[in-house]
Motif scaffolding. Structure first.
Motif, PDB file in Angstrom:
ATOM      1  N   VAL A   9      -0.811  -3.129   2.425  1.00 54.97           N
ATOM      2  CA  VAL A   9      -0.003  -2.105   3.700  1.00 54.97           C
ATOM      3  C   VAL A   9       1.457  -3.142   3.751  1.00 54.97           C
ATOM      4  CG1 VAL A   9      -1.914  -1.542   4.040  1.00 54.97           C
ATOM      5  CG2 VAL A   9      -0.952  -3.989   4.873  1.00 54.97           C
ATOM      6  N   GLY A  11       4.530  -2.165   3.311  1.00 56.44           N
ATOM      7  CA  GLY A  11       5.662  -1.495   2.959  1.00 56.44           C
ATOM      8  C   GLY A  11       6.182  -1.207   4.034  1.00 56.44           C
ATOM      9  N   TYR A  12       7.658  -0.671   4.086  1.00 62.07           N
ATOM     10  CA  TYR A  12       8.681  -0.329   5.605  1.00 62.07           C
ATOM     11  C   TYR A  12       8.447   1.134   5.539  1.00 62.07           C
ATOM     12  CZ  TYR A  12      11.084  -4.542   3.958  1.00 62.07           C
ATOM     13  OH  TYR A  12      11.239  -5.869   4.119  1.00 62.07           O
ATOM     14  N   GLY A  13       6.770   2.052   5.438  1.00 62.18           N
ATOM     15  CA  GLY A  13       7.132   3.377   5.485  1.00 62.18           C
ATOM     16  C   GLY A  13       8.578   3.958   6.146  1.00 62.18           C
ATOM     17  N   THR A  14       9.200   4.101   5.118  1.00 64.97           N
ATOM     18  CA  THR A  14      10.599   4.221   5.643  1.00 64.97           C
ATOM     19  C   THR A  14      10.524   5.729   5.783  1.00 64.97           C
ATOM     20  OG1 THR A  14      11.672   4.404   3.512  1.00 64.97           O
ATOM     21  CG2 THR A  14      12.494   2.726   4.679  1.00 64.97           C
ATOM     22  N   ARG A  15      10.135   6.420   5.129  1.00 64.49           N
ATOM     23  CA  ARG A  15      10.022   8.157   5.308  1.00 64.49           C
ATOM     24  C   ARG A  15       9.574   7.716   6.939  1.00 64.49           C
ATOM     25  NH1 ARG A  15       6.172   9.679   0.343  1.00 64.49           N
ATOM     26  NH2 ARG A  15       6.091   7.593   0.411  1.00 64.49           N
ATOM     27  N   GLU A  26       0.130   2.617   8.389  1.00 60.82           N
ATOM     28  CA  GLU A  26      -0.713   2.348   8.184  1.00 60.82           C
ATOM     29  C   GLU A  26      -2.032   3.086   9.618  1.00 60.82           C
ATOM     30  OE1 GLU A  26       1.123  -0.045   7.375  1.00 60.82           O
ATOM     31  OE2 GLU A  26       0.728   1.063   4.880  1.00 60.82           O
ATOM     32  N   GLN A 102       2.978 -10.537   1.967  1.00 62.33           N
ATOM     33  CA  GLN A 102       3.507 -10.564   0.776  1.00 62.33           C
ATOM     34  C   GLN A 102       4.703 -10.852   1.845  1.00 62.33           C
ATOM     35  OE1 GLN A 102       3.727  -6.656  -0.287  1.00 62.33           O
ATOM     36  NE2 GLN A 102       4.786  -6.844  -2.318  1.00 62.33           N
ATOM     37  N   LYS A 106       8.021  -6.433  -3.578  1.00 64.17           N
ATOM     38  CA  LYS A 106       8.407  -6.784  -4.513  1.00 64.17           C
ATOM     39  C   LYS A 106       7.970  -5.981  -5.393  1.00 64.17           C
ATOM     40  CE  LYS A 106       9.944 -11.608  -5.355  1.00 64.17           C
ATOM     41  NZ  LYS A 106       9.123 -12.311  -5.433  1.00 64.17           N
ATOM     42  N   LEU A 108       3.568  -2.404  -5.741  1.00 58.87           N
ATOM     43  CA  LEU A 108       2.280  -3.009  -5.486  1.00 58.87           C
ATOM     44  C   LEU A 108       1.419  -3.892  -6.311  1.00 58.87           C
ATOM     45  CD1 LEU A 108       0.396  -1.479  -4.695  1.00 58.87           C
ATOM     46  CD2 LEU A 108       0.758   0.441  -6.411  1.00 58.87           C
TER      47      LEU A 108
END
Ligand code: UTP
Length: 279
Positions: A9, A11-15, A26, A102, A106, A108
């Motif tokens: 979990v 990731g930046y969720g840029t979308r 999340e 993390q 880098k 998944l």
């Protein structure tokens, strides 16, 4: 047998910016429950009780969600609102939750490798919480279906679904030999191929069961597509030296990493689950 589930979990969720500027993707709610809680419930229904999260900066809300909030509970004790916390309280009471970070995004594959300390040396499940899966009425959830298959075949398994040809560039896409209805033995896999390079229209979605040798493979897997360590590359090595299965699951998946999928999931849950009083 599969007791642990890893949630990458970080990731930046840029979308979803600006919604995800100060809040993890999340934790976005589908109606009244955060995406990640649906994922934990699906895993719990599959018999899993130990949860590991690979988080990153700005993801503290996920840890807080799976912890008791004494002030809040004290505040609503004795009121009609106590029931609203029942589902999360049950998860907290009956499972364990562990977290690691993390430090750099880098990819998944790298996120899964970062979770190694939380998993150890047993086969484990991976859920990408932004792939939100709903079972058909009365049927097992997607992860429970995969755990049953694991008991039979004892090798890594990825969940797949058919996608339109013009969508293959968003997924890992497999080539496989059909074993029985909806089950393939993977012979090739390409990460985010253009339609003309895609070996099929069978795309990997965010549910995996992985055998622990995947960690050694990931350690020596170089960065691939987009400069990220891809789980698909590591799985391809596993497929070539052993066996990886691809399973076309029963049920429905919503891509909640995208705005369209998120809105569809919200409408579906509101109509078929929330209003129907199922959960
Ligand atoms: P996505 O490709 O959806 O990326 O990652 P993202 O950052 O979450 O969202 P966008 O594209 O910026 O909107 C797929 C899954 O892998 C995790 C993400 O958290 C998500 O669950 N991931 C990806 C990591 O944990 N670490 C990474 O380095 C990359």
């Amino acid at each position: 047998m599969i007791k642990k589930c890893l949630f990458p979990v970080a990731g930046y969720g840029t979308r979803f910016l600006p919604a995800t500027k100060a809040m993890p993707k999340e934790i976005l709610p589908i109606v009244n429950k955060p995406l990640v809680q649906y994922g934990v419930e699906e895993a719990s229904e599959a018999g899993i009780s130990e949860f590991g999260f690979v988080t990153g900066r700005g993801k503290r809300a996920i840890e807080d969600h799976f912890d008791i909030s004494y002030e809040l509970e004290h505040q609503i004790a004795g009121s009609g609102k106590e029931d609203l916390l029942t589902s999360i309280r049950d998860l907290i009471n009956n499972n364990t939750f562990a977290f690691t970070r993390q430090n750099e995004m880098k990819g998944l594959g790298h996120a899964i490798l970062t979770g190694r300390n939380l998993i150890g040396d047993s086969p484990f499940a991976v859920i990408l919480a932004d792939d939100f899966c709903v079972a058909e009425d009365g049927d097992d959830g997607v992860l429970a279906q995969m755990v049953k298959l694991y008991k039979q075949f004892r090798c890594s398994i990825v969940a797949i679904e058919e996608v339109p040809e013009d969508q293959t560039h968003k997924y890992g896409v497999i080539k496989g030999e059909a074993m029985k209805d909806g089950l393939y033995r993977i012979t090739d896999m390409v990460e985010k191929p253009a339609p003309e390079d895609a070996p099929s229209n069978l795309a990997i979605i965010g549910r995996y069961i992985l055998t622990p040798d995947i960690f050694e493979i990931l350690e020596r897997t170089p960065a691939g597509k987009n400069g990220e360590v891809q789980i698909t590359d590591a799985l391809l090595e596993q497929a070539r030296t052993g066996c990886v299965l691809a399973y076309q699951f029963r049920g429905r998946r919503f891509d909640c990493g995208s705005i369209d999928g998120f809105v569809e999931a919200t409408n579906h849950v509101y109509e078929h689950i929330y209003k129907a009083g199922k959960k």
